[in-house]
Each structure stands twice: as structure tokens, then as C-alpha cells.
Write a protein that holds these residues in place. Structure first.
Motif, mmCIF file in Angstrom:
data_model
loop_
_atom_site.group_PDB
_atom_site.id
_atom_site.type_symbol
_atom_site.label_atom_id
_atom_site.label_comp_id
_atom_site.label_asym_id
_atom_site.label_seq_id
_atom_site.Cartn_x
_atom_site.Cartn_y
_atom_site.Cartn_z
ATOM 1 N N ARG A 244 33.111 1.039 6.548
ATOM 2 C CA ARG A 244 31.849 0.977 7.259
ATOM 3 C C ARG A 244 31.292 -0.431 7.158
ATOM 4 O O ARG A 244 31.724 -1.235 6.356
ATOM 5 N N TYR B 280 39.372 0.438 7.069
ATOM 6 C CA TYR B 280 37.967 0.158 7.365
ATOM 7 C C TYR B 280 37.105 1.323 6.925
ATOM 8 O O TYR B 280 37.384 2.470 7.223
ATOM 9 N N VAL C 263 34.535 8.785 5.563
ATOM 10 C CA VAL C 263 34.317 7.613 4.732
ATOM 11 C C VAL C 263 35.388 7.433 3.652
ATOM 12 O O VAL C 263 35.586 6.337 3.153
ATOM 13 N N ARG D 231 26.577 7.694 12.402
ATOM 14 C CA ARG D 231 27.648 7.522 13.366
ATOM 15 C C ARG D 231 27.013 6.845 14.570
ATOM 16 O O ARG D 231 26.101 7.375 15.181
ATOM 17 N N ARG E 15 37.915 5.867 14.896
ATOM 18 C CA ARG E 15 36.459 5.770 14.936
ATOM 19 C C ARG E 15 35.732 6.868 14.195
ATOM 20 O O ARG E 15 34.654 6.627 13.664
ATOM 21 N N LEU F 291 31.466 5.200 15.370
ATOM 22 C CA LEU F 291 31.613 4.184 14.330
ATOM 23 C C LEU F 291 30.704 4.489 13.142
ATOM 24 O O LEU F 291 29.529 4.808 13.310
ATOM 25 N N LEU F 292 31.237 4.397 11.936
ATOM 26 C CA LEU F 292 30.468 4.648 10.710
ATOM 27 C C LEU F 292 29.730 3.375 10.321
ATOM 28 O O LEU F 292 30.337 2.299 10.177
ATOM 29 N N ILE F 293 28.401 3.497 10.165
ATOM 30 C CA ILE F 293 27.540 2.364 9.838
ATOM 31 C C ILE F 293 26.595 2.781 8.726
ATOM 32 O O ILE F 293 26.064 3.892 8.755
ATOM 33 N N GLY F 294 26.384 1.909 7.742
ATOM 34 C CA GLY F 294 25.427 2.165 6.680
ATOM 35 C C GLY F 294 24.137 1.406 6.966
ATOM 36 O O GLY F 294 24.144 0.303 7.473
ATOM 37 N N TYR G 268 24.263 6.878 5.944
ATOM 38 C CA TYR G 268 25.332 6.519 6.864
ATOM 39 C C TYR G 268 24.998 7.181 8.196
ATOM 40 O O TYR G 268 24.483 8.307 8.232
#
Length: 146
Positions: free
Chosen positions: A92, A90, A85, A131, A81, A136-139, A129
């Protein structure tokens, strides 16, 4: 033969309730929450005797879904998690938003943090980006001038 569509992206969490709440604030709708178990499911994943609670979340445009999972059995094998990057695998999930600052303010109330900073890409997008739940990495990207 060609791909017809992408049905969903699967993401595993320890706390499914918090993950659902986070993605609801982001604008996704909970479509279904259910248990997935039995020998048929184990034959698909190779985990045999698996017991997984899933929540299907649909994007506002109705075209994409996230499958949020909480594995009850077998035990979690690995935790990726908070990988940076540039890790293999996985990377993002990127969401287009209509108000980046407002979205960050709402998600910040749930513990989301910006990885580094919000940038302006050629006056076309503001993006960053974050967290999110459980690291969890999300853009997030806001189209400018749209």
C-alpha cells in the motif's frame, strides 16, 4: 554508496483519468502527463515495444511523487489491485492527512471505501486503509494533537 532519495512509486491503472482525479482530491498535483514509448523504454522495463501513458503526481510537500501509468501495449499481464494487505509484493501507499474524516468524505464521493474501520493508535494517529481507484489499497493517517 547509498540511496540519495526515493523519486517515485509507480502504480498502473486501467483508467488514468479517474486515477488522476482521485489523487487530485487527495491533494496531489499533476506535474506532467505524457506518453513513454520507444526502444529505449522497452530496454529499461524488459517489455519491448511498450506504449505507456503516464501522469506524474507530486505530493503537497514537494518531496514525493506517484507515477500513474496506463499500459496501451503490451497487454496487462496480471491484476493485483484487490489483493489483500498480506499478499507478497506491493502492499500500500500511506498518506498523512490533516483531516481524516473530511478526506474520507471527499474520497467516498469518488467511490473509495474503508477496508474495515478507522482506528485510534495510542492517541497518536487515527488511521485506516481504503480501497481507492480500481481497488488500489491506500493508507491514510491523521496525526492527533499536532
Amino acid at each position: 554508496m547509498a540511496v540519495k532519495r526515493m523519486d517515485n512509486v509507480g502504480i498502473a491503472f486501467a483508467d488514468l483519468d479517474k486515477a488522476i482525479a482521485f489523487f487530485e482530491v487527495l491533494g496531489l498535483d499533476l506535474v506532467q502527463r505524457m506518453m513513454v514509448e520507444g526502444e529505449w523504454a522497452g530496454r529499461v522495463t524488459g517489455l519491448r515495444d511498450q506504449q505507456v501513458e503516464i501522469a506524474m503526481m507530486r505530493t503537497p510537500d514537494g518531496h514525493s511523487q506517484l507515477e500513474l501509468s496506463r499500459f496501451l501495449a503490451p497487454e496487462i499481464a496480471q491484476d493485483n489491485r484487490t489483493a489483500p494487505v498480506n499478499s507478497l509484493g506491493y502492499m500500500r501507499v500511506m498518506f498523512a492527512v490533516d483531516d481524516l474524516d473530511g478526506t474520507l468524505a471527499q474520497l467516498g464521493k469518488l467511490g473509495a471505501t474503508v477496508v474495515d474501520e478507522v482506528v485510534n493508535y495510542r492517541d497518536v494517529y487515527r488511521l485506516c486503509y481504503i480501497r481507492g481507484p480500481e481497488g488500489l489499497l491506500i493508507g491514510l493517517a491523521e496525526e492527533l494533537g499536532a
